[in-house]
Design an enzyme around this catalytic site. Structure first.
Site, PDB file in Angstrom:
ATOM      1  N   GLU A   1      -0.633  -5.040   6.279  1.00 34.15           N
ATOM      2  CA  GLU A   1       0.713  -5.210   5.701  1.00 34.15           C
ATOM      3  C   GLU A   1       1.510  -6.211   6.529  1.00 34.15           C
ATOM      4  O   GLU A   1       2.159  -7.111   5.986  1.00 34.15           O
ATOM      5  CB  GLU A   1       1.441  -3.858   5.653  1.00 34.15           C
ATOM      6  CG  GLU A   1       0.860  -2.911   4.606  1.00 34.15           C
ATOM      7  CD  GLU A   1       1.417  -1.496   4.667  1.00 34.15           C
ATOM      8  OE1 GLU A   1       1.316  -0.794   3.656  1.00 34.15           O
ATOM      9  OE2 GLU A   1       1.936  -1.083   5.717  1.00 34.15           O
TER      10      GLU A   1
ATOM     11  N   SER B   1       2.143   5.084  -2.274  1.00 31.30           N
ATOM     12  CA  SER B   1       2.385   5.592  -3.631  1.00 31.30           C
ATOM     13  C   SER B   1       3.384   4.723  -4.397  1.00 31.30           C
ATOM     14  O   SER B   1       3.243   4.544  -5.616  1.00 31.30           O
ATOM     15  CB  SER B   1       2.875   7.042  -3.562  1.00 31.30           C
ATOM     16  OG  SER B   1       4.048   7.126  -2.787  1.00 31.30           O
ATOM     17  N   THR B   2       4.394   4.164  -3.730  1.00 28.87           N
ATOM     18  CA  THR B   2       5.386   3.336  -4.432  1.00 28.87           C
ATOM     19  C   THR B   2       4.768   1.984  -4.792  1.00 28.87           C
ATOM     20  O   THR B   2       4.936   1.492  -5.922  1.00 28.87           O
ATOM     21  CB  THR B   2       6.654   3.160  -3.562  1.00 28.87           C
ATOM     22  OG1 THR B   2       6.932   4.383  -2.880  1.00 28.87           O
ATOM     23  CG2 THR B   2       7.845   2.762  -4.413  1.00 28.87           C
TER      24      THR B   2
ATOM     25  N   THR C   1       0.853  -1.202   0.000  1.00 28.65           N
ATOM     26  CA  THR C   1       0.000   0.000   0.000  1.00 28.65           C
ATOM     27  C   THR C   1       0.882   1.242   0.000  1.00 28.65           C
ATOM     28  O   THR C   1       1.962   1.233   0.594  1.00 28.65           O
ATOM     29  CB  THR C   1      -0.896  -0.019   1.259  1.00 28.65           C
ATOM     30  OG1 THR C   1      -1.729  -1.179   1.192  1.00 28.65           O
ATOM     31  CG2 THR C   1      -1.780   1.226   1.354  1.00 28.65           C
TER      32      THR C   1
END
Ligand code: 5RP
Length: 231
Positions: free
Chosen positions: A110, A35-36, A33
């Protein structure tokens, strides 16, 4: 016409491109999760449209929505409890490849997904490399019930916990919990010890300290791609 080049995005792209080269046909892939990770998911979507056969397990509703919109077939940990490879970003990476994650609010899923992964590949731009964890706040997810008093127990560990807000209301995670951002004035000298102390507090779900979890960190930098491996 003036063109502005977003160097950070180029660095993220470099790391994401290298990570998806590690995906093999038939793999179960953890989808991170942020932007990358979102760049990596876009690239995976492209490969799937070209015939790559994988099943993804997303770490957030946002990643699930993105993967679904790109036609990436998804599965769950109930059906596939063992993941071949997870690809995710990070907020900070120490020299021993310990991580702070979760400023995107997805730390719990995550950690669950990446704990079940045979290989965890972290993709970052070089601004995320730090000599010691703790320059950024450490996110800690807490059950809503009694969260104010749980946060005082967090403060007794030497930090200043601040409730993450979404406008004028507390930010609520995908799991229905709140998140505190904990600033440690002297950084974090012993991440594994701190992680254990935080996770012992009743009401805490988990912290954003990911200790001994990352296998490979792919770093986009001015000099190109740097690959760091856990020894
Ligand atoms: C989300 C995360 C992200 O991986 C982390 O915040 C890095 O995000 P970005 O790639 O946008 O810098 O842990 O919970």
């Amino acid at each position: 016409m003036i063109f502005t080049i977003d160097i950070v995005s180029i660095k993220k792209q470099l790391a994401a491109e290298a990570a998806i080269e590690m995906i093999e046909d038939g793999m179960i892939v953890g989808l991170g999760t942020g932007s990358t990770s979102s760049i990596a998911i876009d690239l995976i979507g492209k490969k799937v449209s070209e015939g790559l056969n994988i099943l993804g397990i997303p770490t957030s509703k946002a990643s699930e929505n993105q993967a679904t919109s790109l036609g990436i077939p998804l599965t769950s940990l109930s059906t596939h409890p063992s993941i071949d490879l997870a690809i995710d970003g990070a907020d900070e990476v120490s020299p021993s490849l310990d991580l702070i994650k979760g400023l995107g609010g997805a730390l719990v899923r995550e950690k669950i997904v990446e704990n079940q992964s045979k290989k965890l590949v972290i993709i970052i731009d070089d601004s995320k490399l730090v000599p010691q964890l703790g320059a950024c706040p450490l996110p800690v997810e807490i059950i809503f019930f009694g969260h104010e008093s749980t946060s005082t127990s967090l403060a007794s560990l030497g930090c200043t916990p601040v409730l993450r807000m979404d406008g004028d209301k507390p930010f609520i995670s995908d799991n229905g919990n709140v998140i505190y951002h904990c600033t440690f004035p002297n950084a974090i000298s012993n991440p594994s010890d701190l992680a254990l102390k935080i996770e012992k507090i009743p009401g805490v779900v988990t912290s954003g300290l990911f200790v001994n979890m990352a296998d490979i960190v792919l770093v986009g930098s001015d000099d190109g791609l740097q690959t760091l491996k856990r020894s």
